[in-house]
Design an enzyme around this catalytic site. Structure first.
Site, PDB file in Angstrom:
ATOM      1  N   HIS A   1       2.639  11.377 -12.480  1.00 28.27           N
ATOM      2  CA  HIS A   1       3.216  11.373 -11.260  1.00 28.27           C
ATOM      3  C   HIS A   1       2.995  12.848 -10.514  1.00 28.27           C
ATOM      4  O   HIS A   1       3.403  13.993 -11.017  1.00 28.27           O
ATOM      5  CB  HIS A   1       4.692  10.962 -11.341  1.00 28.27           C
ATOM      6  CG  HIS A   1       5.200  11.029  -9.856  1.00 28.27           C
ATOM      7  ND1 HIS A   1       5.513   9.864  -9.247  1.00 28.27           N
ATOM      8  CD2 HIS A   1       5.900  11.785  -9.192  1.00 28.27           C
ATOM      9  CE1 HIS A   1       5.687  10.075  -8.098  1.00 28.27           C
ATOM     10  NE2 HIS A   1       6.346  11.455  -7.995  1.00 28.27           N
TER      11      HIS A   1
ATOM     12  N   HIS B   1      -2.722   9.520  -4.453  1.00 28.29           N
ATOM     13  CA  HIS B   1      -3.948   8.474  -4.884  1.00 28.29           C
ATOM     14  C   HIS B   1      -4.959   8.826  -3.859  1.00 28.29           C
ATOM     15  O   HIS B   1      -5.002   9.439  -2.727  1.00 28.29           O
ATOM     16  CB  HIS B   1      -3.197   7.294  -4.269  1.00 28.29           C
ATOM     17  CG  HIS B   1      -2.489   6.929  -3.229  1.00 28.29           C
ATOM     18  ND1 HIS B   1      -1.194   7.592  -2.936  1.00 28.29           N
ATOM     19  CD2 HIS B   1      -2.850   6.267  -1.904  1.00 28.29           C
ATOM     20  CE1 HIS B   1      -0.865   7.289  -1.511  1.00 28.29           C
ATOM     21  NE2 HIS B   1      -1.926   6.654  -1.042  1.00 28.29           N
TER      22      HIS B   1
HETATM   23  P1  5GP Z   1      -1.122   5.882   1.936  1.00 30.50           P
HETATM   24  O1  5GP Z   1      -0.541   5.321   3.299  1.00 30.50           O
HETATM   25  O2  5GP Z   1      -0.159   6.456   1.119  1.00 30.50           O
HETATM   26  O3  5GP Z   1      -2.170   6.736   2.222  1.00 30.50           O
HETATM   27  O4  5GP Z   1      -1.689   4.616   1.284  1.00 30.50           O
HETATM   28  C1  5GP Z   1      -0.791   3.706   0.424  1.00 30.50           C
HETATM   29  C2  5GP Z   1      -1.598   2.424   0.179  1.00 30.50           C
HETATM   30  O5  5GP Z   1      -0.886   1.806  -0.899  1.00 30.50           O
HETATM   31  C3  5GP Z   1      -1.513   1.602   1.344  1.00 30.50           C
HETATM   32  O6  5GP Z   1      -3.148   1.379   1.698  1.00 30.50           O
HETATM   33  C4  5GP Z   1      -1.038   0.305   1.030  1.00 30.50           C
HETATM   34  O7  5GP Z   1      -1.517  -0.907   1.414  1.00 30.50           O
HETATM   35  C5  5GP Z   1      -0.940   0.555  -0.831  1.00 30.50           C
HETATM   36  N1  5GP Z   1      -0.024  -0.140  -1.314  1.00 30.50           N
HETATM   37  C6  5GP Z   1       1.591   0.003  -1.303  1.00 30.50           C
HETATM   38  N2  5GP Z   1       2.095  -0.686  -2.120  1.00 30.50           N
HETATM   39  C7  5GP Z   1       1.236  -1.313  -2.916  1.00 30.50           C
HETATM   40  C8  5GP Z   1       1.234  -2.048  -3.941  1.00 30.50           C
HETATM   41  O8  5GP Z   1       2.360  -2.429  -4.539  1.00 30.50           O
HETATM   42  N3  5GP Z   1       0.165  -2.662  -4.564  1.00 30.50           N
HETATM   43  C9  5GP Z   1      -1.151  -2.042  -4.108  1.00 30.50           C
HETATM   44  N4  5GP Z   1      -2.238  -2.829  -4.792  1.00 30.50           N
HETATM   45  N5  5GP Z   1      -1.235  -1.510  -3.186  1.00 30.50           N
HETATM   46  C10 5GP Z   1      -0.042  -1.196  -2.484  1.00 30.50           C
HETATM   47 ZN    ZN Z   2       4.462   7.978  -9.540  1.00 30.80          ZN
END
Ligand code: 5GP
Ligand code: ZN
Length: 119
Positions: A51, A105
């Site tokens: 994390h 990520h």
């Molecule tokens: P961020 O906006 O933080 O860069 O991207 C987070 C991403 O995580 C988003 O594209 C969202 O669709 C994805 N996401 C959020 N929760 C989950 C989940 O429980 N499973 C998966 N596979 N993707 C998720």
């Molecule tokens: Zn985490």
């Protein structure tokens, strides 16, 4: 410095296999799985097993984790058939970037012509 793996972090739970999410690839320090709300025909998230809330939290001694994640991102792109057309790898770090999940990520996006521009 990375915290201990928090139980309430969705990507920690996924990385530990707690939610049954299928991994499309895995490396020593990272897992890769499809985004729940894909923004492109191929949209895979590459997530360090440890994390870190975001890129800014990676400590000096931990950059090998991001190298591992980017190497996995390139492998995923190859395995998903994105080499010829090309692909994008991005991370959102903090609110101005639109980060919504507070576990580092990298998005791997491809499979179609992506929107031009980065901001
Ligand atoms: P961020 O906006 O933080 O860069 O991207 C987070 C991403 O995580 C988003 O594209 C969202 O669709 C994805 N996401 C959020 N929760 C989950 C989940 O429980 N499973 C998966 N596979 N993707 C998720
Ligand atoms: Zn985490």
């Amino acid at each position: 410095m990375a915290e201990a793996q928090p139980n309430d972090c969705i990507f920690c739970r996924i990385a530990r296999g707690k939610l049954g999410t299928e991994f499309v690839a895995e490396s020593e320090h990272s897992v890769a799985f499809r985004d729940l709300h894909p923004q492109a025909p191929v949209h895979v998230l590459v997530v360090p097993k440890r994390h870190f809330a975001g890129l800014r939290e990676v400590g000096d001694e931990d950059w090998h984790v991001t190298a591992d994640a980017l190497a996995l991102a390139a492998r995923v792109a190859a395995e998903q058939g994105l080499y010829d057309g090309g692909y994008r790898v991005i991370t959102n770090d903090g609110p101005d970037a639109g980060q919504t999940v507070w576990h580092l990520h990298f998005h791997v996006l491809g499979g179609a012509k992506l929107q031009a521009g980065l901001g």
